[in-house]
Scaffold this motif. Structure first.
Motif, PDB file in Angstrom:
ATOM      1  N   VAL A 108      -3.310   8.547   1.751  1.00  0.00           N
ATOM      2  CA  VAL A 108      -3.619   7.523   2.736  1.00  0.00           C
ATOM      3  C   VAL A 108      -3.247   6.180   2.117  1.00  0.00           C
ATOM      4  O   VAL A 108      -3.786   5.793   1.087  1.00  0.00           O
ATOM      5  CB  VAL A 108      -5.117   7.553   3.115  1.00  0.00           C
ATOM      6  CG1 VAL A 108      -5.471   6.386   4.021  1.00  0.00           C
ATOM      7  CG2 VAL A 108      -5.463   8.871   3.784  1.00  0.00           C
ATOM      8  N   GLY A 109      -2.295   5.499   2.734  1.00  0.00           N
ATOM      9  CA  GLY A 109      -1.848   4.212   2.196  1.00  0.00           C
ATOM     10  C   GLY A 109      -2.415   3.043   2.978  1.00  0.00           C
ATOM     11  O   GLY A 109      -2.934   3.202   4.082  1.00  0.00           O
ATOM     12  N   ASN A 110      -2.327   1.885   2.380  1.00  0.00           N
ATOM     13  CA  ASN A 110      -2.782   0.626   2.987  1.00  0.00           C
ATOM     14  C   ASN A 110      -4.275   0.607   3.292  1.00  0.00           C
ATOM     15  O   ASN A 110      -4.720  -0.083   4.204  1.00  0.00           O
ATOM     16  CB  ASN A 110      -1.977   0.316   4.264  1.00  0.00           C
ATOM     17  CG  ASN A 110      -0.513   0.135   3.962  1.00  0.00           C
ATOM     18  OD1 ASN A 110      -0.135  -0.373   2.917  1.00  0.00           O
ATOM     19  ND2 ASN A 110       0.329   0.585   4.868  1.00  0.00           N
ATOM     20  N   VAL A 111      -5.034   1.385   2.541  1.00  0.00           N
ATOM     21  CA  VAL A 111      -6.487   1.397   2.671  1.00  0.00           C
ATOM     22  C   VAL A 111      -7.057   1.336   1.249  1.00  0.00           C
ATOM     23  O   VAL A 111      -7.448   2.357   0.686  1.00  0.00           O
ATOM     24  CB  VAL A 111      -6.996   2.661   3.412  1.00  0.00           C
ATOM     25  CG1 VAL A 111      -8.495   2.572   3.637  1.00  0.00           C
ATOM     26  CG2 VAL A 111      -6.269   2.850   4.734  1.00  0.00           C
ATOM     27  N   PRO A 112      -7.071   0.140   0.658  1.00  0.00           N
ATOM     28  CA  PRO A 112      -7.546   0.010  -0.720  1.00  0.00           C
ATOM     29  C   PRO A 112      -8.943   0.592  -0.917  1.00  0.00           C
ATOM     30  O   PRO A 112      -9.840   0.380  -0.102  1.00  0.00           O
ATOM     31  CB  PRO A 112      -7.542  -1.502  -0.961  1.00  0.00           C
ATOM     32  CG  PRO A 112      -6.520  -2.024   0.002  1.00  0.00           C
ATOM     33  CD  PRO A 112      -6.645  -1.135   1.210  1.00  0.00           C
ATOM     34  N   GLY A 113      -9.077   1.381  -1.977  1.00  0.00           N
ATOM     35  CA  GLY A 113     -10.353   1.974  -2.331  1.00  0.00           C
ATOM     36  C   GLY A 113     -10.606   3.352  -1.742  1.00  0.00           C
ATOM     37  O   GLY A 113     -11.563   4.015  -2.119  1.00  0.00           O
ATOM     38  N   HIS A 114      -9.759   3.800  -0.828  1.00  0.00           N
ATOM     39  CA  HIS A 114      -9.944   5.128  -0.222  1.00  0.00           C
ATOM     40  C   HIS A 114      -9.603   6.189  -1.268  1.00  0.00           C
ATOM     41  O   HIS A 114      -8.622   6.066  -2.003  1.00  0.00           O
ATOM     42  CB  HIS A 114      -9.033   5.267   1.001  1.00  0.00           C
ATOM     43  CG  HIS A 114      -9.373   6.424   1.870  1.00  0.00           C
ATOM     44  ND1 HIS A 114      -9.106   7.724   1.525  1.00  0.00           N
ATOM     45  CD2 HIS A 114      -9.980   6.468   3.079  1.00  0.00           C
ATOM     46  CE1 HIS A 114      -9.519   8.522   2.478  1.00  0.00           C
ATOM     47  NE2 HIS A 114     -10.056   7.787   3.445  1.00  0.00           N
ATOM     48  N   GLY A 125      -3.864  -0.189  -3.480  1.00  0.00           N
ATOM     49  CA  GLY A 125      -2.967  -0.931  -2.592  1.00  0.00           C
ATOM     50  C   GLY A 125      -1.526  -0.579  -2.922  1.00  0.00           C
ATOM     51  O   GLY A 125      -1.159   0.582  -2.958  1.00  0.00           O
ATOM     52  N   TYR A 126      -0.723  -1.597  -3.207  1.00  0.00           N
ATOM     53  CA  TYR A 126       0.686  -1.366  -3.537  1.00  0.00           C
ATOM     54  C   TYR A 126       0.915  -1.199  -5.039  1.00  0.00           C
ATOM     55  O   TYR A 126       2.017  -0.900  -5.468  1.00  0.00           O
ATOM     56  CB  TYR A 126       1.550  -2.519  -3.033  1.00  0.00           C
ATOM     57  CG  TYR A 126       1.594  -2.597  -1.536  1.00  0.00           C
ATOM     58  CD1 TYR A 126       2.297  -1.642  -0.805  1.00  0.00           C
ATOM     59  CD2 TYR A 126       0.927  -3.590  -0.851  1.00  0.00           C
ATOM     60  CE1 TYR A 126       2.338  -1.688   0.578  1.00  0.00           C
ATOM     61  CE2 TYR A 126       0.965  -3.658   0.526  1.00  0.00           C
ATOM     62  CZ  TYR A 126       1.672  -2.710   1.232  1.00  0.00           C
ATOM     63  OH  TYR A 126       1.707  -2.758   2.593  1.00  0.00           O
ATOM     64  N   ALA A 127      -0.115  -1.404  -5.831  1.00  0.00           N
ATOM     65  CA  ALA A 127       0.021  -1.338  -7.283  1.00  0.00           C
ATOM     66  C   ALA A 127      -0.246   0.074  -7.792  1.00  0.00           C
ATOM     67  O   ALA A 127      -1.128   0.771  -7.295  1.00  0.00           O
ATOM     68  CB  ALA A 127      -0.953  -2.303  -7.944  1.00  0.00           C
TER      69      ALA A 127
END
Length: 71
Positions: free
Chosen positions: A21-27, A46-48
């Motif tokens: 799952v992308g673009n959901v920081p901390g998931h 995130g993107y890192a």
């Protein structure tokens, strides 16, 4: 969020190994897990990419080959 989680569950049920799952920081599903030992092989925030636990394209922990271009 529910749609992303449902899509990932469908992919997992179909046998895809590297869906996240992308673009959901901390998931929890933002990381990539080894399909054999289930340890984190690509740790994202995130993107890192915070950690890449591979050695020559294999899981550092159990030596399972991990598909991708690593280099």
């Amino acid at each position: 969020m529910r749609t992303l989680e449902r899509a990932k569950a469908i992919c997992d049920a179909e046998g895809l190994h590297y869906v996240y799952v992308g673009n959901v920081p901390g998931h929890a599903a933002e990381k990539t897990y080894c399909p054999k030992c289930r340890r984190v092989v690509v740790d994202r925030a995130g993107y890192a990419i915070n950690g890449l636990h591979l050695t020559k394209g294999r899981c550092r922990f159990c030596q399972q080959p991990i598909a991708g271009v690593w280099g």
